[in-house]
Design a protein around this motif. Structure first.
Motif, PDB file in Angstrom:
ATOM      1  N   VAL A 183      19.491  11.287  -3.672  1.00 47.24           N
ATOM      2  CA  VAL A 183      19.141  10.065  -2.950  1.00 47.24           C
ATOM      3  C   VAL A 183      18.504  10.425  -1.613  1.00 47.24           C
ATOM      4  CG1 VAL A 183      20.004   7.923  -1.943  1.00 47.24           C
ATOM      5  CG2 VAL A 183      21.000   8.791  -4.073  1.00 47.24           C
ATOM      6  N   PHE A 184      17.346   9.854  -1.345  1.00 43.80           N
ATOM      7  CA  PHE A 184      16.654  10.036  -0.071  1.00 43.80           C
ATOM      8  C   PHE A 184      17.089   8.918   0.857  1.00 43.80           C
ATOM      9  CE2 PHE A 184      12.867   9.240   2.651  1.00 43.80           C
ATOM     10  CZ  PHE A 184      12.801  10.472   3.287  1.00 43.80           C
ATOM     11  N   ILE A 185      17.674   9.278   1.996  1.00 48.57           N
ATOM     12  CA  ILE A 185      18.242   8.283   2.905  1.00 48.57           C
ATOM     13  C   ILE A 185      17.574   8.380   4.271  1.00 48.57           C
ATOM     14  CG2 ILE A 185      20.330   7.537   4.121  1.00 48.57           C
ATOM     15  CD1 ILE A 185      21.966   8.466   1.754  1.00 48.57           C
ATOM     16  N   VAL A 186      17.190   7.226   4.788  1.00 46.61           N
ATOM     17  CA  VAL A 186      16.708   7.126   6.170  1.00 46.61           C
ATOM     18  C   VAL A 186      17.662   6.164   6.874  1.00 46.61           C
ATOM     19  CG1 VAL A 186      14.770   6.609   7.686  1.00 46.61           C
ATOM     20  CG2 VAL A 186      14.336   7.423   5.353  1.00 46.61           C
ATOM     21  N   PRO A 187      18.587   6.658   7.678  1.00 45.15           N
ATOM     22  CA  PRO A 187      19.586   5.771   8.307  1.00 45.15           C
ATOM     23  C   PRO A 187      18.970   4.695   9.189  1.00 45.15           C
ATOM     24  CG  PRO A 187      20.252   8.070   8.455  1.00 45.15           C
ATOM     25  CD  PRO A 187      18.848   8.076   7.970  1.00 45.15           C
ATOM     26  N   ASP A 188      17.870   5.062   9.916  1.00 45.25           N
ATOM     27  CA  ASP A 188      17.232   4.084  10.810  1.00 45.25           C
ATOM     28  C   ASP A 188      15.739   4.392  10.850  1.00 45.25           C
ATOM     29  OD1 ASP A 188      16.390   2.293  12.677  1.00 45.25           O
ATOM     30  OD2 ASP A 188      17.870   2.838  14.201  1.00 45.25           O
ATOM     31  N   MET A 189      14.959   3.625  10.115  1.00 48.52           N
ATOM     32  CA  MET A 189      13.519   3.887  10.054  1.00 48.52           C
ATOM     33  C   MET A 189      12.840   3.677  11.402  1.00 48.52           C
ATOM     34  SD  MET A 189      12.358   2.383   6.323  1.00 48.52           S
ATOM     35  CE  MET A 189      13.179   0.786   6.485  1.00 48.52           C
ATOM     36  N   ALA A 190      13.415   2.840  12.243  1.00 51.33           N
ATOM     37  CA  ALA A 190      12.815   2.599  13.557  1.00 51.33           C
ATOM     38  C   ALA A 190      12.875   3.840  14.427  1.00 51.33           C
ATOM     39  CB  ALA A 190      13.515   1.436  14.251  1.00 51.33           C
ATOM     40  N   LYS A 191      13.779   4.752  14.128  1.00 50.43           N
ATOM     41  CA  LYS A 191      13.913   5.990  14.912  1.00 50.43           C
ATOM     42  C   LYS A 191      13.308   7.189  14.199  1.00 50.43           C
ATOM     43  CE  LYS A 191      18.061   4.464  17.368  1.00 50.43           C
ATOM     44  NZ  LYS A 191      19.496   4.728  17.654  1.00 50.43           N
ATOM     45  N   ASP A 192      12.606   6.949  13.102  1.00 48.23           N
ATOM     46  CA  ASP A 192      11.983   8.040  12.345  1.00 48.23           C
ATOM     47  C   ASP A 192      10.480   7.906  12.501  1.00 48.23           C
ATOM     48  OD1 ASP A 192      10.865   9.666  10.231  1.00 48.23           O
ATOM     49  OD2 ASP A 192      12.841   9.670   9.284  1.00 48.23           O
ATOM     50  N   ALA A 193       9.842   8.929  13.085  1.00 48.26           N
ATOM     51  CA  ALA A 193       8.413   8.861  13.401  1.00 48.26           C
ATOM     52  C   ALA A 193       7.556   8.631  12.155  1.00 48.26           C
ATOM     53  CB  ALA A 193       7.976  10.146  14.106  1.00 48.26           C
ATOM     54  N   ARG A 194       8.043   9.037  10.995  1.00 49.27           N
ATOM     55  CA  ARG A 194       7.266   8.854   9.773  1.00 49.27           C
ATOM     56  C   ARG A 194       7.156   7.379   9.380  1.00 49.27           C
ATOM     57  NH1 ARG A 194      10.791  12.687   5.983  1.00 49.27           N
ATOM     58  NH2 ARG A 194      12.374  11.490   7.144  1.00 49.27           N
ATOM     59  N   PHE A 195       8.151   6.573   9.769  1.00 50.16           N
ATOM     60  CA  PHE A 195       8.231   5.213   9.242  1.00 50.16           C
ATOM     61  C   PHE A 195       8.274   4.131  10.314  1.00 50.16           C
ATOM     62  CE2 PHE A 195      10.976   8.036   6.544  1.00 50.16           C
ATOM     63  CZ  PHE A 195       9.988   8.309   5.598  1.00 50.16           C
ATOM     64  N   ALA A 196       8.408   4.514  11.573  1.00 53.03           N
ATOM     65  CA  ALA A 196       8.608   3.524  12.641  1.00 53.03           C
ATOM     66  C   ALA A 196       7.446   2.544  12.748  1.00 53.03           C
ATOM     67  CB  ALA A 196       8.814   4.240  13.978  1.00 53.03           C
ATOM     68  N   HIS A 197       6.236   2.959  12.330  1.00 54.67           N
ATOM     69  CA  HIS A 197       5.066   2.086  12.437  1.00 54.67           C
ATOM     70  C   HIS A 197       4.847   1.242  11.179  1.00 54.67           C
ATOM     71  CE1 HIS A 197       3.730   5.679  10.305  1.00 54.67           C
ATOM     72  NE2 HIS A 197       2.721   4.968   9.822  1.00 54.67           N
ATOM     73  N   PHE A 198       5.663   1.397  10.159  1.00 49.06           N
ATOM     74  CA  PHE A 198       5.491   0.640   8.909  1.00 49.06           C
ATOM     75  C   PHE A 198       5.705  -0.850   9.166  1.00 49.06           C
ATOM     76  CE2 PHE A 198       6.371   3.940   5.314  1.00 49.06           C
ATOM     77  CZ  PHE A 198       5.333   4.727   5.804  1.00 49.06           C
ATOM     78  N   GLY A 199       5.002  -1.675   8.398  1.00 43.22           N
ATOM     79  CA  GLY A 199       5.097  -3.116   8.568  1.00 43.22           C
ATOM     80  C   GLY A 199       6.497  -3.644   8.363  1.00 43.22           C
TER      81      GLY A 199
ATOM     82  N   LEU B 266      13.324  -4.319   8.573  1.00 45.26           N
ATOM     83  CA  LEU B 266      14.205  -3.505   7.740  1.00 45.26           C
ATOM     84  C   LEU B 266      14.377  -2.156   8.423  1.00 45.26           C
ATOM     85  CD1 LEU B 266      12.670  -4.479   4.295  1.00 45.26           C
ATOM     86  CD2 LEU B 266      14.996  -5.003   5.055  1.00 45.26           C
ATOM     87  N   ARG B 267      15.594  -1.665   8.469  1.00 42.56           N
ATOM     88  CA  ARG B 267      15.867  -0.438   9.210  1.00 42.56           C
ATOM     89  C   ARG B 267      16.367   0.696   8.310  1.00 42.56           C
ATOM     90  NH1 ARG B 267      17.092  -1.931  14.613  1.00 42.56           N
ATOM     91  NH2 ARG B 267      17.336   0.303  15.038  1.00 42.56           N
ATOM     92  N   PHE B 268      17.214   0.338   7.361  1.00 42.92           N
ATOM     93  CA  PHE B 268      17.859   1.348   6.520  1.00 42.92           C
ATOM     94  C   PHE B 268      17.160   1.437   5.165  1.00 42.92           C
ATOM     95  CE2 PHE B 268      20.925   1.947   3.020  1.00 42.92           C
ATOM     96  CZ  PHE B 268      21.317   3.257   3.264  1.00 42.92           C
TER      97      PHE B 268
ATOM     98  N   PRO C  90       0.830  -1.209   0.000  1.00 42.68           N
ATOM     99  CA  PRO C  90       0.000   0.000   0.000  1.00 42.68           C
ATOM    100  C   PRO C  90       0.864   1.259   0.000  1.00 42.68           C
ATOM    101  CG  PRO C  90      -0.754  -1.565   1.659  1.00 42.68           C
ATOM    102  CD  PRO C  90       0.567  -2.067   1.170  1.00 42.68           C
ATOM    103  N   LEU C  91       0.326   2.314  -0.588  1.00 44.90           N
ATOM    104  CA  LEU C  91       1.081   3.564  -0.670  1.00 44.90           C
ATOM    105  C   LEU C  91       1.338   4.157   0.715  1.00 44.90           C
ATOM    106  CD1 LEU C  91       2.307   5.342  -2.890  1.00 44.90           C
ATOM    107  CD2 LEU C  91       0.233   6.736  -2.828  1.00 44.90           C
ATOM    108  N   ASN C  92       0.407   3.905   1.648  1.00 46.09           N
ATOM    109  CA  ASN C  92       0.615   4.459   2.991  1.00 46.09           C
ATOM    110  C   ASN C  92       1.693   3.720   3.774  1.00 46.09           C
ATOM    111  OD1 ASN C  92      -0.638   2.068   3.767  1.00 46.09           O
ATOM    112  ND2 ASN C  92      -2.548   3.054   4.406  1.00 46.09           N
TER     113      ASN C  92
END
Length: 348
Positions: free
Chosen positions: A89-105, A113-115, A74-76
């Protein structure tokens, strides 16, 4: 050039989605050329997951997926929707520490997956269709040089898409040319007013049938038909009604003759029909059907009703007789029908 908004700003995706649709790539099978680019991206970035992700209206769909078992999400649940809204390049070093992505499946799953690092797939006219992205199970960074290489690979993805689009356009052009060629062929062999075979194509068909008969094929018949008092129709009602009369007669012929029969407009109000594998008595039955159909179908819109009639000459298609002699015999039979009172069939 299309302008991409900042990652968190709302945007109207209409033009971008239209650009994506123009490539006709969504839901196509996986292809080695795209898989290889994803493999190279994963190798260069030393990442276990590499994706060519295309962003549709409500999903991200993967043209290539290395290290991931699904073809879309899903897009969300998409990090790529952020990556397409900025250059580089869009980089997220640690998605678990980013409020935008921490809840993603992909972050909350077992073996998360973290990076994330994604290079946008930017078309020549500036639309970002998706990303070439890599993901890892551990937080990390990408060196500037590796980021450059990821962007270079993203440009190669766009080149593949452009090549597909060019091939699709060429394929459509070839299809259009073939359709035009077919249409020209049909027009060259068809009477424009009635849609029946014209004299040229019917003459060729007669020659073919004669050759078959000369090699021992089944007997055939020829039927020449002439609409009675057609000049009077044109003189009294006008040529547009005369044209309608010809079209009505042609339509009735298509209904009453058999599928194997070939009917042509021989010239003016005169028509010629070939009835393959047919004896004279069988051909007379077909001729009678045409007489009856004309009597039952007056020309539409005329008051008082205008009922057409036709005179016919019928003969067997003798393989020992030259074609021009057969046609003269048919013509004689037709004029005999007219002399005998019209609206009838004469057999010679």
């Amino acid at each position: 050039m299309a302008n991409r908004s900042s990652p968190d700003a709302p945007c109207d995706d209409t033009a971008r989605l239209q650009a994506l649709q123009r490539y006709g790539i969504l839901d196509t099978p996986m292809e080695p050329a795209y898989d290889e680019l994803a493999d190279i991206a994963g190798h260069v970035c030393e990442a276990p997951v590499a994706l060519i992700s295309l962003l549709d209206s409500d999903r991200q769909w993967f043209k290539a997926a290395r290290g991931l078992a699904v073809r879309e999400t899903p897009l969300n649940q998409s990090v790529c929707q952020y990556a397409i809204r900025q250059p580089g390049v869009f980089i997220v070093p640690d998605m678990a520490k980013d409020a935008r992505f921490a809840h993603f499946g992909i972050v909350t799953q077992e073996n998360p997956l973290r990076f994330y690092a994604g290079a946008p797939l930017i078309t020549p006219d500036g639309y970002a269709l998706g990303t070439l992205c890599v993901l890892d199970h551990r937080p990390r960074e990408l060196s500037p040089r590796v980021q450059e290489l990821l962007c270079a690979l993203a440009r190669q993805v766009i080149r593949l898409l452009e090549l597909k689009r060019a091939n699709d356009r060429q394929g459509q052009m070839l299809a259009d040319l073939e359709a035009a060629r077919h249409q020209m062929s049909v027009l060259a062999h068809t009477d424009v007013l009635t849609g029946l075979a014209n004299r040229r194509s019917f003459t060729e068909r007669l020659r073919q049938e004669l050759a078959l008969l000369q090699r021992g094929g089944e007997s055939a018949c020829l039927l020449m038909m002439d609409i009675d008092h057609f000049k009077r129709v044109n003189d009294v009602y006008g040529h547009h009604v005369g044209d309608q009369a010809l079209q009505l007669f042609a339509a009735l012929c298509r209904e009453e003759f058999r599928a194997a029969d070939v009917v042509s407009r021989w010239g003016g109000e005169e028509f010629l029909a070939l009835l393959p594998a047919t004896h004279v008595d069988q051909a007379q039955v077909v001729a009678q059907r045409v007489h009856a159909a004309l009597a039952a179908h007056p020309l539409p819109g005329m008051e008082p009703p205008l009922v057409l009639a036709v005179s016919m000459g019928l003969t067997s298609f003798d393989p020992l007789r030259p074609l021009d002699m057969t046609l003269r015999l048919l013509d004689s039979a037709l004029y005999a029908a007219k002399r005998e009172g019209r609206s009838r069939t004469v057999v010679l």
